[in-house]
Write a protein that holds these residues in place. Sequence first.
Motif, short mmCIF file in Angstrom:
data_model
loop_
_atom_site.label_atom_id
_atom_site.label_comp_id
_atom_site.label_asym_id
_atom_site.label_seq_id
_atom_site.Cartn_x
_atom_site.Cartn_y
_atom_site.Cartn_z
N VAL A 84 -6.60 -8.46 -0.11
CA VAL A 84 -5.22 -8.48 0.37
C VAL A 84 -5.23 -8.11 1.84
N GLY A 85 -4.12 -8.24 2.50
CA GLY A 85 -4.02 -7.97 3.94
C GLY A 85 -3.18 -9.04 4.59
N ARG A 86 -2.13 -8.64 5.24
CA ARG A 86 -1.16 -9.62 5.72
C ARG A 86 -1.40 -10.05 7.16
N GLY A 128 2.12 -15.33 4.54
CA GLY A 128 1.14 -14.61 5.34
C GLY A 128 0.36 -13.59 4.53
N TYR A 129 0.63 -13.51 3.23
CA TYR A 129 -0.09 -12.60 2.33
C TYR A 129 -1.51 -13.15 2.17
N ALA A 130 -2.43 -12.65 2.99
CA ALA A 130 -3.82 -13.11 2.98
C ALA A 130 -3.88 -14.62 3.20
N PRO A 131 -4.05 -15.08 4.45
CA PRO A 131 -3.91 -16.51 4.76
C PRO A 131 -4.79 -17.43 3.92
N MET A 132 -5.97 -16.96 3.52
CA MET A 132 -6.87 -17.83 2.75
C MET A 132 -6.37 -18.02 1.33
N SER A 133 -5.32 -17.29 0.91
CA SER A 133 -4.83 -17.43 -0.46
C SER A 133 -4.05 -18.72 -0.65
N SER A 134 -3.87 -19.51 0.42
CA SER A 134 -3.32 -20.86 0.25
C SER A 134 -4.29 -21.74 -0.54
N ASP A 135 -5.60 -21.41 -0.49
CA ASP A 135 -6.59 -22.10 -1.32
C ASP A 135 -7.74 -21.13 -1.60
N PRO A 136 -7.54 -20.20 -2.52
CA PRO A 136 -8.58 -19.20 -2.78
C PRO A 136 -9.85 -19.79 -3.38
N GLU A 142 -3.24 9.07 6.68
CA GLU A 142 -3.64 7.69 6.97
C GLU A 142 -2.97 6.71 6.01
N LEU A 143 -2.80 7.12 4.75
CA LEU A 143 -2.11 6.26 3.79
C LEU A 143 -0.67 5.98 4.25
N GLU A 144 0.02 6.99 4.73
CA GLU A 144 1.40 6.78 5.18
C GLU A 144 1.45 5.84 6.38
N PHE A 145 0.47 5.90 7.26
CA PHE A 145 0.39 4.95 8.37
C PHE A 145 0.23 3.53 7.82
N ILE A 146 -0.65 3.37 6.84
CA ILE A 146 -0.89 2.05 6.23
C ILE A 146 0.39 1.54 5.57
N LEU A 147 1.07 2.40 4.83
CA LEU A 147 2.24 1.97 4.09
C LEU A 147 3.45 1.70 4.98
N ARG A 148 3.53 2.35 6.12
CA ARG A 148 4.61 2.01 7.06
C ARG A 148 4.45 0.57 7.54
N GLY A 149 3.21 0.17 7.82
CA GLY A 149 2.97 -1.22 8.19
C GLY A 149 3.27 -2.17 7.06
N TYR A 150 2.86 -1.79 5.84
CA TYR A 150 3.14 -2.62 4.66
C TYR A 150 4.65 -2.78 4.46
N GLN A 151 5.40 -1.68 4.63
CA GLN A 151 6.85 -1.74 4.47
C GLN A 151 7.48 -2.68 5.48
N GLU A 152 7.00 -2.64 6.71
CA GLU A 152 7.50 -3.56 7.73
C GLU A 152 7.29 -5.01 7.30
N ALA A 153 6.14 -5.29 6.70
CA ALA A 153 5.84 -6.67 6.28
C ALA A 153 6.77 -7.12 5.16
N ASN A 198 -4.71 -3.39 2.26
CA ASN A 198 -3.29 -3.64 2.09
C ASN A 198 -2.53 -3.43 3.39
N GLY A 199 -1.48 -4.25 3.61
CA GLY A 199 -0.65 -4.14 4.80
C GLY A 199 -1.11 -5.06 5.90
N PRO A 200 -0.39 -5.09 7.03
CA PRO A 200 -0.81 -5.92 8.17
C PRO A 200 -2.22 -5.56 8.60
#
Length: 370
Positions: free
Chosen positions: A8-10, A48-56, A261-272, A338-340
Amino acid sequence: MRFSVFLVGRSMGPDDDAYVLDTLAEHALEADRLGFDAVFLPDHHFTGYAPMSSDPFLFAAHLAAQTENVHYGFSVTTLPLHHPVRFAERVNLLDHLTKGKLLVGIGSGTTPEETIGFGVDFQDSKDLMDQQVETVQKLWAKSVDDDPIEFAYGPYKGAVVQRIVPAPYSARRRLMSVAMRPASTERAAKYGWPAFIPAFVPPIPASGEPSAAFEKYLDAYRSAITTSGHPQDVIDDCLSWTTHSYQCVHVAETDEQAREELEFILRGYQEAIDREYAYNKRAEGISGVDLSNAQAPNALSEEWIRTWCLYGSPETVAKQLAHYDGLGVGNVLMGFTNGPLTPERYALTQSSLRLFAEQVMPRFRTEGAR
């Protein structure tokens, strides 16, 4: 217990796509080097949820040529979006390219935005899923001398006169199904499939122990597969790959560092996910459905974190995983990206992945296991 990474990764826009693609490929290769059991890929479109997931399938084939040991899984393929013949062919081909190390999760889909892009009615996706499973099984079973397999439902129609090429690498294809409803649990047991055990409710507060609902779903699947009549090696294989998932995993030297560090990650995920919300609602309008979600989930809430995240020092993370190991969970699927997916975010991923591989994973291994 097995451990798998989830790619995963946006990407937050077109300029990010190449970086995210390259970085997730690097992450998969590092997981192979560090001794993880599998790499799982999502099947998502337009967001944009993991660009390669258009054809995994294509991306997994690219990675399989570069790795030595890992299995390749899909969590999950939205089966109603795939022409049944195309799906049957791709699974067989990737089965060969991975030398039988393939686990294809299947589901009916969760968002109208994806279904309408492929001309599928969101309201029909669950019924279409059942028809797809039945058709694919017939296609795989067909020999050259059998009567043609004909089908016509939803957006799909066709007739296969000879057979699916290539033939499977082995006699058994490991599809995987979410096992929450009795029908999906029974389907997994009928065909001899491993299962994803859902955890849509958080663990017991403070203890981190799995919820009663999780244990109920796991027990129901284990009972169904062990009484299914399949050979014992098939049953053992299914249980060894039966999977509990974490969307976001983060390991640091201390619990306090991991939480910060998790909260930093999740703030980016929330933005997405906040950015995507308006498009989700627009797609619901086009589809004629209302999923009644007044806003995007709050990923920084304690309930969301307890449900979907695994974080802390190596000792804390191992303690929580021990609950699932004790229940007999076969595989833990973990999102370390996970997240951007920015360079700053990926630096945290690399540190977390290595800490997990070096200080957590060995506690759950028996000698020679992989």
